[in-house]
Motif scaffolding. Structure first.
Motif, mmCIF file in Angstrom:
data_model
loop_
_atom_site.group_PDB
_atom_site.id
_atom_site.type_symbol
_atom_site.label_atom_id
_atom_site.label_comp_id
_atom_site.label_asym_id
_atom_site.label_seq_id
_atom_site.Cartn_x
_atom_site.Cartn_y
_atom_site.Cartn_z
ATOM 1 N N ASP A 251 0.843 -1.205 0.000
ATOM 2 C CA ASP A 251 0.000 0.000 0.000
ATOM 3 C C ASP A 251 0.874 1.249 0.000
ATOM 4 O O ASP A 251 0.848 2.050 0.928
ATOM 5 C CB ASP A 251 -0.929 -0.003 1.215
ATOM 6 N N SER A 252 1.685 1.404 -1.056
ATOM 7 C CA SER A 252 2.647 2.508 -1.057
ATOM 8 C C SER A 252 2.759 3.143 -2.433
ATOM 9 O O SER A 252 2.282 2.630 -3.441
ATOM 10 C CB SER A 252 4.019 2.019 -0.586
ATOM 11 N N ILE B 259 2.508 -1.151 -6.640
ATOM 12 C CA ILE B 259 3.025 0.066 -6.003
ATOM 13 C C ILE B 259 2.998 1.200 -7.022
ATOM 14 O O ILE B 259 3.458 1.048 -8.153
ATOM 15 C CB ILE B 259 4.451 -0.160 -5.479
ATOM 16 N N ARG C 110 -3.855 11.238 0.026
ATOM 17 C CA ARG C 110 -3.126 9.974 -0.024
ATOM 18 C C ARG C 110 -3.577 9.008 1.065
ATOM 19 O O ARG C 110 -3.808 9.392 2.211
ATOM 20 C CB ARG C 110 -1.618 10.209 0.077
ATOM 21 N N ASP C 111 -3.694 7.758 0.671
ATOM 22 C CA ASP C 111 -3.971 6.690 1.621
ATOM 23 C C ASP C 111 -2.882 5.627 1.533
ATOM 24 O O ASP C 111 -3.081 4.494 1.928
ATOM 25 C CB ASP C 111 -5.347 6.076 1.344
ATOM 26 N N ARG C 112 -1.747 6.025 0.959
ATOM 27 C CA ARG C 112 -0.619 5.112 0.795
ATOM 28 C C ARG C 112 0.621 5.673 1.477
ATOM 29 O O ARG C 112 0.782 6.886 1.575
ATOM 30 C CB ARG C 112 -0.297 4.911 -0.692
ATOM 31 N N LYS C 113 1.499 4.777 1.904
ATOM 32 C CA LYS C 113 2.794 5.226 2.400
ATOM 33 C C LYS C 113 3.615 5.769 1.237
ATOM 34 O O LYS C 113 3.519 5.281 0.116
ATOM 35 C CB LYS C 113 3.540 4.078 3.079
#
Length: 404
Positions: A55-56, A221, A266-269
């Motif tokens: 999740d990035s 990714i 953003r909801d990602r690293k």
């Protein structure tokens, strides 16, 4: 408040034999140190897709190194090296590379004491007809401390980008203690380099191969780019006893509105490839603060992150930038940053960092310390004890930020 940090606290013994003087045969064959939640492990760089959180979003710096070192000769036979740092006239990279007869650059001049005045002709020891046809000459326009403004003129109508390709050499780091070689033209450049302007490579990206990039895509990714042109200040050691006495160099950067919109919700690293990507991504927040408070973004000063507490969220800052760009029909944010990241810095954008091993007593080592919560010594001791290769052509590390 400007941090009071002694540079001597960020020193370590780096034997010359541990500095990688040449790249490995394969880019992705380098060792990879992994630091996460206080634990250290190691792998090989080609396996990095398996080590990244799914999740990035991975952010690369797609700047391109230019062959910015030029060697000239005085009528007396004395050799003068000219290292192009940044455009002077025209001041924009895309414009100056398109010039076809004359341009001016801010430069570092080697052996400058032997060049009082007069025009210099380019050295052409191999008597290349292509070089001779250019008729490249240099004249000093002004001197300002360690740098000079140099005017270049040439004859055949080639764009200056082509002039550099024909006449210049890749400016590899001085700590390699060797001249540029043909291998550097390919390997001191990332596979995804796109926009000309750097005089030093964003070296964390040198390890990526097409196979590694395909593996990252296959994992789902996100892959995004920023562009920060790396300046020669990257090579400069910190000479002051405390970081407060060090002056950071300005580096121009560009971030697309598309990336800003992805960062906005953003909801990602966020995984930054290299310290240049970190400096760009973290500068976005302060550009947004300026946009909120001043009505428009402007260059980020060295100490802005430490001057006071900022109550705006990262999303609010980015939202202000997006609104500004849209209202002015702009597709990207283009500014300069002098930001210095040292222990005490509050990271707002980056969660994970891919980076090489940096010089003792450097601003980049202070950035690493800030990112890993002060545990840089443990990481570097491990690397030294386990035969990791250091600096630009050396091995890599995958660092997960300490949450504090």
């Amino acid at each position: 408040m400007i941090p009071e940090i002694r540079i001597s606290d960020y020193d370590y013994a780096l034997p010359d034999g541990r500095i990688a003087k040449y790249p490995l045969e394969r880019r992705d064959a380098s060792k990879l140190l992994i630091y996460k939640a206080g634990k250290i492990d190691e792998s090989v760089f080609r396996h990095i897709p398996d080590l990244l959180p799914a999740d990035s979003m991975m952010v690369f710096n797609d700047t391109k190194v230019v062959p910015a070192r030029l060697h000239f000769m005085k009528p007396t036979g004395a050799h003068i090296e000219i290292f192009c740092l940044e455009p002077s006239a025209p001041a924009e990279y895309n414009l100056i590379f398109s010039e076809t007869s004359c341009c001016r650059w801010k430069c570092i001049v080697g052996n400058v004491k032997r060049w009082k005045s007069g025009r210099l002709t380019l050295c052409n020891p191999e008597l290349s007809q292509q070089v001779a046809a250019l008729g490249l000459e240099a004249e000093m326009i002004e001197r300002d401390g360690e740098t000079s403004v140099i005017e270049f003129t040439w004859q055949d109508g080639s764009p200056f980008s082509r002039v550099l390709e024909i006449c210049g050499t890749i400016p590899i780091p001085p700590y390699l203690n060797r001249d540029s070689e043909s291998i550097d033209s390919e390997r001191y450049q990332t596979l995804y380099a796109k926009y000309r302007g750097s005089v030093a490579a964003p070296t964390a990206g040198l390890h990526f191969t097409e196979e590694v990039l395909d593996g990252i895509r296959a994992k789902g990714i996100g892959m995004e780019t920023v562009c920060l042109h790396v300046g020669a200040g990257t090579f400069l050691p910190v000479k002051s006893a405390e970081i407060s006495g060090h002056t950071m160099h300005r580096e121009p950067f560009s971030v697309s509105i598309g990336l800003l919109e992805k960062l906005r919700h953003r909801d990602r690293k966020v995984i930054a490839v290299g310290t240049t990507s970190v400096r760009t991504l973290e500068s976005i927040y302060y550009a947004g603060v300026k946009c909120i408070e001043d009505g428009q973004p402007s260059d980020i000063s060295q100490w802005m992150p430490y001057e006071r507490e900022y109550g705006y969220s990262f999303e609010e800052a980015v939202d202000a930038l997006v609104r500004y760009l849209k209202s002015n029909s702009l597709d990207s944010l283009k500014l300069g940053t002098r930001i210095v990241i040292v222990p005490g810095f509050r990271f707002r954008a980056v969660d994970v960092l891919v980076t090489n091993f940096h010089q003792p007593q450097s601003t980049l080592l202070l950035l690493i310390s800030a990112f890993v919560g002060g545990n840089w010594k443990e990481i570097y001791d491990y690397a030294l004890f386990h035969d990791f290769r250091f600096l630009s052509y050396g091995d890599s590390s995958l660092l997960f930020r300490e949450q504090r």
